[in-house]
Design an enzyme around this catalytic site. Structure first.
Site, PDB file in Angstrom:
ATOM      1  CD  GLU A   1      -2.749  -1.197   2.524  1.00 36.28           C
ATOM      2  OE1 GLU A   1      -2.292  -0.750   3.602  1.00 36.28           O
ATOM      3  OE2 GLU A   1      -3.886  -1.652   2.404  1.00 36.28           O
TER       4      GLU A   1
ATOM      5  CE  LYS B   1       6.040   6.144   1.975  1.00 36.27           C
ATOM      6  NZ  LYS B   1       6.331   4.770   1.534  1.00 36.27           N
TER       7      LYS B   1
HETATM    8  C1  LIG Z   1       3.496  -7.977   3.792  1.00 28.84           C
HETATM    9  C2  LIG Z   1       3.826  -7.272   2.516  1.00 28.84           C
HETATM   10  C3  LIG Z   1       3.764  -5.886   2.466  1.00 28.84           C
HETATM   11  C4  LIG Z   1       4.114  -5.216   1.286  1.00 28.84           C
HETATM   12  N1  LIG Z   1       4.115  -3.857   1.269  1.00 28.84           N
HETATM   13  C5  LIG Z   1       4.544  -3.211   0.168  1.00 28.84           C
HETATM   14  C6  LIG Z   1       4.581  -1.794   0.110  1.00 28.84           C
HETATM   15  O1  LIG Z   1       4.177  -1.102   1.039  1.00 28.84           O
HETATM   16  N2  LIG Z   1       5.067  -1.228  -1.015  1.00 28.84           N
HETATM   17  C7  LIG Z   1       5.504  -1.952  -2.076  1.00 28.84           C
HETATM   18  O2  LIG Z   1       5.984  -1.379  -3.052  1.00 28.84           O
HETATM   19  N3  LIG Z   1       5.403  -3.290  -2.075  1.00 28.84           N
HETATM   20  C8  LIG Z   1       4.946  -3.926  -0.999  1.00 28.84           C
HETATM   21  N4  LIG Z   1       4.858  -5.288  -1.015  1.00 28.84           N
HETATM   22  C9  LIG Z   1       5.082  -6.001  -2.268  1.00 28.84           C
HETATM   23  C10 LIG Z   1       3.819  -5.850  -3.132  1.00 28.84           C
HETATM   24  O3  LIG Z   1       2.693  -6.338  -2.423  1.00 28.84           O
HETATM   25  C11 LIG Z   1       3.952  -6.618  -4.439  1.00 28.84           C
HETATM   26  O4  LIG Z   1       5.181  -6.314  -5.027  1.00 28.84           O
HETATM   27  C12 LIG Z   1       2.840  -6.186  -5.388  1.00 28.84           C
HETATM   28  O5  LIG Z   1       1.573  -6.338  -4.800  1.00 28.84           O
HETATM   29  C13 LIG Z   1       2.882  -6.997  -6.667  1.00 28.84           C
HETATM   30  O6  LIG Z   1       2.463  -8.314  -6.456  1.00 28.84           O
HETATM   31  P1  LIG Z   1       2.339  -9.253  -7.727  1.00 28.84           P
HETATM   32  O7  LIG Z   1       1.391  -8.621  -8.682  1.00 28.84           O
HETATM   33  O8  LIG Z   1       3.689  -9.598  -8.195  1.00 28.84           O
HETATM   34  O9  LIG Z   1       1.717 -10.600  -7.127  1.00 28.84           O
HETATM   35  P2  LIG Z   1       0.224 -10.972  -6.642  1.00 28.84           P
HETATM   36  O10 LIG Z   1      -0.506  -9.792  -6.120  1.00 28.84           O
HETATM   37  O11 LIG Z   1       0.382 -12.142  -5.750  1.00 28.84           O
HETATM   38  O12 LIG Z   1      -0.502 -11.425  -7.971  1.00 28.84           O
HETATM   39  C14 LIG Z   1      -0.287 -12.706  -8.544  1.00 28.84           C
HETATM   40  C15 LIG Z   1      -1.339 -12.924  -9.616  1.00 28.84           C
HETATM   41  O13 LIG Z   1      -1.061 -14.141 -10.295  1.00 28.84           O
HETATM   42  C16 LIG Z   1      -2.264 -14.881 -10.388  1.00 28.84           C
HETATM   43  N5  LIG Z   1      -1.942 -16.305 -10.506  1.00 28.84           N
HETATM   44  C17 LIG Z   1      -1.053 -17.020  -9.799  1.00 28.84           C
HETATM   45  N6  LIG Z   1      -1.064 -18.310 -10.204  1.00 28.84           N
HETATM   46  C18 LIG Z   1      -1.970 -18.402 -11.205  1.00 28.84           C
HETATM   47  C19 LIG Z   1      -2.428 -19.440 -12.035  1.00 28.84           C
HETATM   48  N7  LIG Z   1      -1.965 -20.694 -11.916  1.00 28.84           N
HETATM   49  N8  LIG Z   1      -3.372 -19.168 -12.965  1.00 28.84           N
HETATM   50  C20 LIG Z   1      -3.863 -17.910 -13.110  1.00 28.84           C
HETATM   51  N9  LIG Z   1      -3.466 -16.888 -12.347  1.00 28.84           N
HETATM   52  C21 LIG Z   1      -2.525 -17.124 -11.412  1.00 28.84           C
HETATM   53  C22 LIG Z   1      -3.017 -14.548  -9.119  1.00 28.84           C
HETATM   54  O14 LIG Z   1      -4.381 -14.852  -9.216  1.00 28.84           O
HETATM   55  C23 LIG Z   1      -2.754 -13.035  -9.066  1.00 28.84           C
HETATM   56  O15 LIG Z   1      -3.652 -12.366  -9.929  1.00 28.84           O
HETATM   57  C24 LIG Z   1       4.482  -5.962   0.140  1.00 28.84           C
HETATM   58  C25 LIG Z   1       4.494  -7.359   0.193  1.00 28.84           C
HETATM   59  C26 LIG Z   1       4.184  -8.015   1.359  1.00 28.84           C
HETATM   60  C27 LIG Z   1       4.226  -9.519   1.397  1.00 28.84           C
END
Ligand SMILES: Cc1cc2nc3c(=O)[nH]c(=O)nc-3n(C[C@H](O)[C@H](O)[C@H](O)COP(=O)(O)OP(=O)(O)OC[C@H]3O[C@@H](n4cnc5c(N)ncnc54)[C@H](O)[C@@H]3O)c2cc1C
Length: 505
Positions: free
Chosen positions: A50, A79
């Site tokens: 966030e 922020k």
């Molecule tokens: C506790 C915590 C706090 C954080 N706070 C921050 C912050 O303050 N600032 C910051 O910059 N970052 C933060 N991050 C990191 C941030 O949350 C992520 O970098 C960001 O949300 C991007 O996530 P993502 O899209 O890579 O993965 P996800 O949000 O996990 O998305 C993965 C996607 O892949 C899909 N998927 C997976 N497998 C399959 C499948 N087999 N078939 C179809 N779809 C599939 C899922 O449905 C989902 O849509 C934080 C992380 C954590 C763990």
């Protein structure tokens, strides 16, 4: 160009997936490239993330969406930086603010550098960063970094937002502009014999072919790790935190809307507090080797008080590290699939954005071939490793004695040479600017951030000389100038309310 891919397939609809879809579509729609994003809404997204750094401003500019459009949709707030209560136990240094540094700080920042260097030399001089930056004063005054008087250059500031809502907004924008969206689960990934991905097979039976694939599948790294065999390089010996528990709480009626993230040290990690337009996001990031998930939740609830009483807790865990080849064959990993450090300083959306923008640049420059793959991978690794060093500095510089966790963090002998040089260089009597000149090429954070963390934690030798009147005068001048400049900016709550009202018209 003969290599232009006809089909780009993005796996994952979290923040990484939708940022990627929007940017790639914007850049390549004129070339006849079709972008398809596949996500399983049943699997869902990580649901956190966030806080941002200021770099994200340019991402929204690049996909042509304005603050007045996206911020109300994501319950976003401004922020100005991050405060760090209780990391240091040194008198006068129990909290410091890591500000977002801007052009409005140019006049005052030299006073900070000079006073910090006088203090390094043992002089009794004010050297706490909080009085030398406009964004620190803005956060103290609960203002947004939006000037009431100047319409000139924007300040460098970040945002807080509801990750779920931002994802929904980016999805609506992306699909409205032509990104194809498929909601189904990928159950099998088929590779070819050259180390490329051929197609994805969906639960519904469809086979999705692509010329290029983007892995935004989150922690599991379905394409880059599980299919193409990239291993996570383990960084758990640098950074100990590998779990978090998150709890949302209501805004309190009496509080003014703050414009800072609070990152407060607890017994085995730290707690974030992020103000959104309609609630707080809170969480405790901790080491699973030091406390259990149950202990962490109990400690976080005690820290949050009554506000957390009936709120649900979300528990998360991860492996600390990164892959080495973020771009491999016909696949690039963007987001948690690349690996993860931890949320301190909220750097991961910046890693996503830089990875995405650099990939787009190199893919285009190499006429959609793998020509620049090696240099791209080196640059992304450099960014993540530099970020790791800055995060680790927080732990190495802590002076808490209340738990084995903090002592182990401080005594950790595992750190990069460049980080060691910076910390030792600060405490030596030589020129710290010279140390930075020799080491910043291995780092991701700039000079101001290094001065702020080292001075802000009170990492100084004992005072041995009287202070100078000039240094004291410069401190007062800087403090007053920042407060006066900050008073010209809008009230945070009022600005967010008026943005919301305008978006409802
Ligand atoms: C506790 C915590 C706090 C954080 N706070 C921050 C912050 O303050 N600032 C910051 O910059 N970052 C933060 N991050 C990191 C941030 O949350 C992520 O970098 C960001 O949300 C991007 O996530 P993502 O899209 O890579 O993965 P996800 O949000 O996990 O998305 C993965 C996607 O892949 C899909 N998927 C997976 N497998 C399959 C499948 N087999 N078939 C179809 N779809 C599939 C899922 O449905 C989902 O849509 C934080 C992380 C954590 C763990």
């Amino acid at each position: 160009m003969k290599n232009i891919p006809k089909q780009i397939v993005i796996l994952g609809g979290g923040t990484a997936g939708w940022m990627t879809a929007n940017l790639m579509h914007k850049r390549w729609q004129g070339l006849g490239v079709e972008i398809t994003l596949i996500e399983s809404t049943v699997e869902g997204t990580v649901g956190v993330g966030e806080g941002t750094t200021p770099f994200i401003q340019s991402f929204f500019d690049s996909i042509d969406v304005s603050e007045s459009e996206w911020m109300p949709e994501a319950n976003a707030t401004y922020k100005c930086g991050i405060s760090f209560p209780n990391w240091s136990t040194k008198t006068g240094y129990d909290n410091y603010f890591h500000p977002f540094y801007s052009h409005v700080d140019t006049a005052q920042v030299e006073h900070f550098f000079n006073n910090a260097n006088f203090r390094r030399e043992g002089m009794d001089t004010h050297a706490h960063p909080d009085d030398y930056f406009v964004t620190s004063a803005l956060a103290r005054q609960c203002r947004a970094p939006i000037s009431q008087v100047s319409k000139g250059q924007r300040l460098d500031y970040g945002y807080h937002f509801d990750a779920e809502l931002l994802g929904r907004y980016l999805k609506r924008i992306g699909t409205g502009r032509g990104v194809k969206h498929v909601d189904d689960k990928v159950v099998e990934v088929v590779g070819d014999n050259k180390g490329n991905i051929d197609r994805l097979i969906l639960a519904g039976g469809e086979h999705v072919y692509g010329d290029f694939f983007v892995d935004c599948s989150g922690f599991k790294g379905l394409l880059i790790q599980q299919t193409l065999g990239e291993q996570l390089k383990d960084y758990s010996h640098y950074l100990f935190n590998n779990r978090a528990v998150a709890i949302q709480t209501p805004l309190s009626q009496q509080d003014s809307l703050s414009s800072e993230t609070v990152s407060q040290a607890l017994s085995a990690g730290w707690a974030w507090k992020i103000p959104l337009a309609n609630r707080f996001g809170n969480g405790y990031v901790y080491s699973g080797e030091h406390i259990t998930a149950e202990q962490a939740e109990t400690e976080l609830r005690a820290h949050l008080g009554d506000a957390s009483k009936d709120a649900k807790a979300l528990h998360l865990q991860w492996k600390v590290g990164r892959v080495s080849n973020h771009w491999k064959g016909n696949c690039v990993a963007i987001g948690l699939s690349q690996g993860f450090l931890e949320p301190l300083e909220a750097p991961m959306l910046n890693v996503i954005q830089q990875t995405l923008e650099q990939f787009v640049k190199y893919f285009e420059t190499g006429e959609f071939t793998n020509q620049y793959q090696t240099i791209f991978n080196e640059e992304v690794n450099h960014l993540i490793d530099g970020t790791r060093d800055y995060l680790q500095a927080h732990y190495l510089l802590n002076s808490r004695v209340d738990s084995p966790y903090w002592r182990e963090c401080r005594d950790n002998p595992v750190m990069s040479t460049s980080l060691k040089n910076i910390i030792n260089g600060w405490i030596s009597t030589g020129s710290f600017d010279a140390v930075l000149r020799d080491n910043l090429h291995n780092q991701a954070y700039f000079k101001t951030s290094w001065y702020c963390i080292l001075a802000g934690m009170g990492h100084f030798n004992p005072v041995s000389k009287r202070g100078s009147r000039i240094a004291a005068r410069n401190h007062q001048k800087a403090k007053q100038a920042c407060e006066v400049e900050a008073s010209r900016y809008v009230d945070h709550q009022q600005h967010i309310d008026s943005q919301k009202a305008a978006s409802n018209d």
